[in-house]
Scaffold this motif. Structure first.
Motif, PDB file in Angstrom:
ATOM      1  N   PHE A 218       9.028   2.834  -0.400  1.00  0.00           N
ATOM      2  CA  PHE A 218       8.533   2.716   1.177  1.00  0.00           C
ATOM      3  C   PHE A 218       7.227   2.778   1.655  1.00  0.00           C
ATOM      4  CE2 PHE A 218       7.218   6.499   4.341  1.00  0.00           C
ATOM      5  CZ  PHE A 218       8.530   5.996   5.601  1.00  0.00           C
ATOM      6  N   ALA A 219       6.333   3.601   0.250  1.00  0.00           N
ATOM      7  CA  ALA A 219       5.022   3.895   1.203  1.00  0.00           C
ATOM      8  C   ALA A 219       3.935   2.859   0.948  1.00  0.00           C
ATOM      9  CB  ALA A 219       4.734   5.096  -0.362  1.00  0.00           C
ATOM     10  N   LEU A 220       4.376   1.727  -0.070  1.00  0.00           N
ATOM     11  CA  LEU A 220       3.381   0.311   0.398  1.00  0.00           C
ATOM     12  C   LEU A 220       3.014   0.329   1.663  1.00  0.00           C
ATOM     13  CD1 LEU A 220       2.352  -1.531  -2.107  1.00  0.00           C
ATOM     14  CD2 LEU A 220       4.302  -2.498  -1.808  1.00  0.00           C
ATOM     15  N   SER A 221       3.499   0.290   2.399  1.00  0.00           N
ATOM     16  CA  SER A 221       3.096  -0.474   3.943  1.00  0.00           C
ATOM     17  C   SER A 221       1.603   0.416   4.477  1.00  0.00           C
ATOM     18  CB  SER A 221       4.410  -0.930   4.598  1.00  0.00           C
ATOM     19  OG  SER A 221       3.568  -0.930   5.890  1.00  0.00           O
ATOM     20  N   ALA A 222       1.791   1.497   4.268  1.00  0.00           N
ATOM     21  CA  ALA A 222       0.663   2.527   4.935  1.00  0.00           C
ATOM     22  C   ALA A 222      -0.694   2.628   3.324  1.00  0.00           C
ATOM     23  CB  ALA A 222       1.209   3.889   5.560  1.00  0.00           C
ATOM     24  N   LEU A 223      -0.207   2.737   2.072  1.00  0.00           N
ATOM     25  CA  LEU A 223      -1.022   2.828   1.229  1.00  0.00           C
ATOM     26  C   LEU A 223      -2.104   1.620   1.773  1.00  0.00           C
ATOM     27  CD1 LEU A 223       1.203   3.992  -1.810  1.00  0.00           C
ATOM     28  CD2 LEU A 223      -1.058   5.343  -0.231  1.00  0.00           C
TER      29      LEU A 223
END
Length: 391
Positions: free
Chosen positions: A68-73
């Protein structure tokens, strides 16, 4: 007046969201019950703020959906934040494992964020208690100690339950639940582990002993320092494994990672045959720990008189010392909160809640928790940035 966005929480994620929204011309209000912004930033890294890590990767974050965190990171990276630090003239250095710290005080980072908010036209209210958040025709109504505030969007950046003496609460989870959003069970993360009295009897005399080691649990392990305390075990390796450990499970300590301990003990049998085991172990380990390990093995003969089977048994203890914690020190000393607003209820690109247009959750309040070493700050910067682009 109707604000374009009211941001609940003046921590790392909240201030980042405010800066980005303000720069896009939005009328933004940030509210925090604390008397100063960025308190966790100020105390982090021993007062020098471990503000990010060079090795950000999704597998270094815990969540029911780690990707889930991949896009923002990916959209706001560690390099992007480093560029802001450099532009602000804040000197920094790299420590072990890609961890980046300020050369000076962590307050430089807080000051940078507050200055950027001011330049973006953001209004900041401190020492202002928050109440109910509810849906209104125009967007949202937020109860505050300064009266009801209306907003087209609300960003919840209130953090988790860790370090309650700094005012941490479960407020953000209650807001999520009031809108019908699921919350993953929360527990302390990056926290020292505690042990039963029978273990503490021998641990207490070792309090203050620190050494590099490898601590593992199930299929994950960390090669960092561990520290004996009056309450159990701490140090970076223990804090890391605490996020993966669950009650009833053992942890495994390798006190001499990377060494062929059995071969070293056999060599010592030839060169230090008259020495006690504690003396030989003292070549590689702190003296107090070496003495305890000698007692734990039950060895009383000099090393030269020990059989190969006995040396193998000693080596096995040093390489895989099995201990079973009874708990942790809890939110009082935990650096982060595991669990939080379920990522299945959020849009990974914008951090907006599914089915509740205009409601966003960022930072620690979300079920995304990074490793020790700047990962959680990077999640705060990245998730706050993502919401700030959307409100």
């Amino acid at each position: 007046m109707i604000w374009d966005a009211v941001i609940l929480g003046a921590g790392a994620a909240g201030m980042m969201a405010a800066i980005e929204a303000g720069r896009r011309g939005r009328r933004v209000l940030v509210i925090d019950h604390a008397s100063a912004p960025g308190e966790k930033i100020r105390i982090s890294g021993g007062g020098r703020c471990n503000f990010t890590n060079l090795h950000i990767a999704p597998e270094r974050f815990l969540s029911q959906n780690p990707r889930f965190a991949l896009s923002a990171l990916k959209r706001f990276t560690q390099w992007d934040f480093i560029a802001r630090i450099d532009a602000a003239g804040i000197a920094w250095h790299e420590k072990s494992l890609g961890q980046l710290f300020c050369n000076g005080s962590a307050t430089q980072v807080v000051d940078m964020l507050v200055r950027d908010m001011e330049r973006a036209g953001v209004t900041l209210w401190l020492g202002c208690a928050l109440g109910e958040v509810r849906r209104e025709a125009a967007g949202f109504a937020v109860e505050t100690a300064r009266g009801m505030q209306l907003a087209r969007a609300v960003v919840v950046a209130t953090g988790g339950k860790s370090i309650p003496k700094m005012g941490a609460t479960g407020f953000g989870y209650r807001v999520a639940e009031s809108f019908g959003l699921p919350v993953v069970e929360t527990r302390p993360g990056l926290v020292p582990l505690t042990f039963a009295e029978q273990e503490l009897t021998w641990m207490r005399p070792l309090a203050g002993v620190s050494l590099p080691g490898r601590v593992s649990c199930e299929k994950i392990g960390f090669d960092e320092a561990l520290l004996f305390t009056h309450r159990g075990l701490s140090g970076p390796a223990i804090l890391q494994i605490s996020s993966y450990w669950r009650e009833g499970e053992p942890i495994h300590l390798d006190l001499l990672p990377g060494r062929d301990v059995a071969a070293d003990l056999r060599a010592a049998r030839q060169t230090q045959g008259r020495a006690a085991l504690r003396t030989v172990l003292g070549n590689w380990l702190p003296e107090r720990l070496a003495r305890h390990l000698e007692e734990a093995t039950g060895v009383t003969l000099p090393v030269g008189a020990l059989s190969s089977a006995t040396l193998d048994r000693v080596a096995a203890l040093l390489r895989d010392w099995r201990l079973v914690p009874v708990g942790s020190e809890g939110y009082r000393t935990a650096e982060v909160t595991l669990g939080g607003v379920d990522t299945r209820a959020l849009d990974g690109r914008t951090m907006q809640a599914a089915g509740v247009p205009g409601l966003y959750f960022v930072g620690e309040v979300v079920d995304v928790t990074g490793w020790l070493g700047g990962y959680n700050f990077q999640w705060a910067w990245s998730s706050g940035w993502a919401a700030g682009q959307a409100v």
